[in-house]
Design a protein around this motif. Structure first.
Motif, PDB file in Angstrom:
ATOM      1  N   VAL A 242     -63.280 -70.613 -36.053  1.00 52.36           N
ATOM      2  CA  VAL A 242     -64.325 -70.920 -35.067  1.00 52.36           C
ATOM      3  C   VAL A 242     -65.707 -70.733 -35.691  1.00 52.36           C
ATOM      4  O   VAL A 242     -66.616 -71.535 -35.455  1.00 52.36           O
ATOM      5  CB  VAL A 242     -64.157 -70.060 -33.800  1.00 52.36           C
ATOM      6  N   THR A 243     -65.869 -69.700 -36.515  1.00 55.64           N
ATOM      7  CA  THR A 243     -67.140 -69.482 -37.198  1.00 55.64           C
ATOM      8  C   THR A 243     -67.437 -70.651 -38.131  1.00 55.64           C
ATOM      9  O   THR A 243     -68.564 -71.163 -38.165  1.00 55.64           O
ATOM     10  CB  THR A 243     -67.113 -68.165 -37.992  1.00 55.64           C
ATOM     11  N   GLY A 244     -66.425 -71.088 -38.876  1.00 61.20           N
ATOM     12  CA  GLY A 244     -66.604 -72.241 -39.760  1.00 61.20           C
ATOM     13  C   GLY A 244     -66.988 -73.489 -38.981  1.00 61.20           C
ATOM     14  O   GLY A 244     -67.852 -74.263 -39.407  1.00 61.20           O
TER      15      GLY A 244
ATOM     16  N   THR B 223     -63.019 -75.513 -44.202  1.00 64.94           N
ATOM     17  CA  THR B 223     -61.789 -76.037 -44.790  1.00 64.94           C
ATOM     18  C   THR B 223     -60.877 -74.902 -45.225  1.00 64.94           C
ATOM     19  O   THR B 223     -59.664 -74.942 -44.995  1.00 64.94           O
ATOM     20  CB  THR B 223     -62.125 -76.954 -45.981  1.00 64.94           C
ATOM     21  N   TRP B 224     -61.457 -73.857 -45.845  1.00 61.50           N
ATOM     22  CA  TRP B 224     -60.645 -72.711 -46.264  1.00 61.50           C
ATOM     23  C   TRP B 224     -60.043 -72.015 -45.051  1.00 61.50           C
ATOM     24  O   TRP B 224     -58.878 -71.620 -45.070  1.00 61.50           O
ATOM     25  CB  TRP B 224     -61.492 -71.724 -47.070  1.00 61.50           C
ATOM     26  N   ALA B 225     -60.817 -71.846 -43.977  1.00 58.41           N
ATOM     27  CA  ALA B 225     -60.323 -71.153 -42.790  1.00 58.41           C
ATOM     28  C   ALA B 225     -59.183 -71.922 -42.134  1.00 58.41           C
ATOM     29  O   ALA B 225     -58.290 -71.326 -41.529  1.00 58.41           O
ATOM     30  CB  ALA B 225     -61.454 -70.946 -41.790  1.00 58.41           C
ATOM     31  N   ILE B 226     -59.193 -73.233 -42.268  1.00 57.62           N
ATOM     32  CA  ILE B 226     -58.130 -74.045 -41.677  1.00 57.62           C
ATOM     33  C   ILE B 226     -56.902 -74.104 -42.586  1.00 57.62           C
ATOM     34  O   ILE B 226     -55.785 -73.885 -42.142  1.00 57.62           O
ATOM     35  CB  ILE B 226     -58.639 -75.475 -41.361  1.00 57.62           C
ATOM     36  N   ALA B 227     -57.091 -74.396 -43.873  1.00 55.98           N
ATOM     37  CA  ALA B 227     -55.925 -74.675 -44.725  1.00 55.98           C
ATOM     38  C   ALA B 227     -56.002 -74.094 -46.123  1.00 55.98           C
ATOM     39  O   ALA B 227     -55.222 -74.480 -46.974  1.00 55.98           O
ATOM     40  CB  ALA B 227     -55.729 -76.190 -44.825  1.00 55.98           C
ATOM     41  N   GLY B 228     -56.915 -73.186 -46.385  1.00 52.43           N
ATOM     42  CA  GLY B 228     -57.075 -72.679 -47.740  1.00 52.43           C
ATOM     43  C   GLY B 228     -55.936 -71.787 -48.196  1.00 52.43           C
ATOM     44  O   GLY B 228     -55.480 -70.928 -47.455  1.00 52.43           O
ATOM     45  N   PRO B 229     -55.485 -71.971 -49.435  1.00 52.94           N
ATOM     46  CA  PRO B 229     -54.398 -71.141 -49.958  1.00 52.94           C
ATOM     47  C   PRO B 229     -54.875 -69.813 -50.546  1.00 52.94           C
ATOM     48  O   PRO B 229     -54.067 -68.936 -50.810  1.00 52.94           O
ATOM     49  CB  PRO B 229     -53.794 -72.024 -51.060  1.00 52.94           C
ATOM     50  N   ASP B 230     -56.179 -69.653 -50.765  1.00 50.89           N
ATOM     51  CA  ASP B 230     -56.705 -68.432 -51.364  1.00 50.89           C
ATOM     52  C   ASP B 230     -56.539 -67.239 -50.430  1.00 50.89           C
ATOM     53  O   ASP B 230     -56.558 -67.391 -49.210  1.00 50.89           O
ATOM     54  CB  ASP B 230     -58.192 -68.584 -51.690  1.00 50.89           C
ATOM     55  N   PRO B 231     -56.418 -66.024 -51.004  1.00 48.90           N
ATOM     56  CA  PRO B 231     -56.321 -64.837 -50.156  1.00 48.90           C
ATOM     57  C   PRO B 231     -57.643 -64.566 -49.448  1.00 48.90           C
ATOM     58  O   PRO B 231     -58.697 -65.006 -49.884  1.00 48.90           O
ATOM     59  CB  PRO B 231     -56.009 -63.711 -51.158  1.00 48.90           C
TER      60      PRO B 231
ATOM     61  N   LEU C  16     -53.793 -72.090 -33.261  1.00 48.87           N
ATOM     62  CA  LEU C  16     -55.229 -71.932 -33.029  1.00 48.87           C
ATOM     63  C   LEU C  16     -56.027 -72.746 -34.047  1.00 48.87           C
ATOM     64  O   LEU C  16     -57.026 -73.383 -33.694  1.00 48.87           O
ATOM     65  CB  LEU C  16     -55.647 -70.466 -33.102  1.00 48.87           C
ATOM     66  N   ARG C  17     -55.590 -72.754 -35.297  1.00 51.25           N
ATOM     67  CA  ARG C  17     -56.309 -73.527 -36.310  1.00 51.25           C
ATOM     68  C   ARG C  17     -56.258 -75.019 -35.999  1.00 51.25           C
ATOM     69  O   ARG C  17     -57.229 -75.740 -36.217  1.00 51.25           O
ATOM     70  CB  ARG C  17     -55.762 -73.228 -37.703  1.00 51.25           C
ATOM     71  N   LEU C  18     -55.140 -75.501 -35.456  1.00 51.62           N
ATOM     72  CA  LEU C  18     -55.060 -76.916 -35.069  1.00 51.62           C
ATOM     73  C   LEU C  18     -55.972 -77.214 -33.883  1.00 51.62           C
ATOM     74  O   LEU C  18     -56.588 -78.283 -33.827  1.00 51.62           O
ATOM     75  CB  LEU C  18     -53.610 -77.295 -34.741  1.00 51.62           C
TER      76      LEU C  18
END
Length: 176
Positions: A40-42, A84-92, A101-103
């Motif tokens: 949501v912040t993103g 983009t990271w908050a939705i689908a990022g693989p990084d820790p 919720l992300r969808l």
């Protein structure tokens, strides 16, 4: 999307000393970063930035001040990366909300971008561009944004790793 899926954070953690990596992971778990890294912040940073740029005199100011133009570009790169990271990022990083919720947040992003594109097409934005250029930009934003968000949804589904639920202990059947 390509930058996020390249997992630069994971790459950096694999190349630094172990103590530095652990310290970085501790920082990533800080509560402030949990709020900052929330989808949501993103969304507020990306969509809010677009609305602020196009519905206020900010766009005209970027034309007159190259430094401000550069700051706006940096903002969109950083906020787009964060979203983009908050939705689908693989990084820790900090704990992410679940996929549903992300969808939903991604769906809100689609609606926000489509609404702004329609406002642009109607000429209700603060810009000095000719109507034909404004409508072409709005069309590109409308359809190009949908394509980008479909790719982001696909990336979310491809990188999603469901958490296995513990098997519920069922009572053993009583001997008959």
């Amino acid at each position: 999307l390509g930058l996020v899926l390249g997992a630069p954070g994971t790459l950096a953690l694999r190349t630094v000393r172990r103590d530095v990596g652990r310290a970085a992971l501790r920082v990533l778990r800080h509560p402030i970063l949990q709020v900052a890294a929330h989808p949501v912040t993103g969304l507020l940073f990306t969509a809010g930035g677009l609305y602020l740029l196009h519905l206020t005199p900010l766009y005209r100011a970027t034309l007159a001040h190259p430094g401000l133009h550069g700051l706006v570009l940096v903002h969109f790169l950083a906020s787009g990366y964060l979203f983009t990271w908050a939705i689908a990022g693989p990084d820790p990083g900090p704990h992410r909300p679940g996929v549903p919720l992300r969808l939903v947040v991604l769906g809100l992003s689609v609606a926000a971008h489509a609404t702004l594109a329609q406002l642009m097409y109607a000429g209700l934005v603060d810009t000095a561009a000719p109507v034909t250029q404004l409508r072409a930009a709005a069309t590109l934003m409308y359809y190009g944004g949908d394509l980008a968000e479909i790719l982001l949804a696909l990336a979310l589904l491809v990188t999603w790793r469901p958490v296995a639920r513990r098997a519920r202990a069922e009572p053993a059947p009583s001997p008959a």
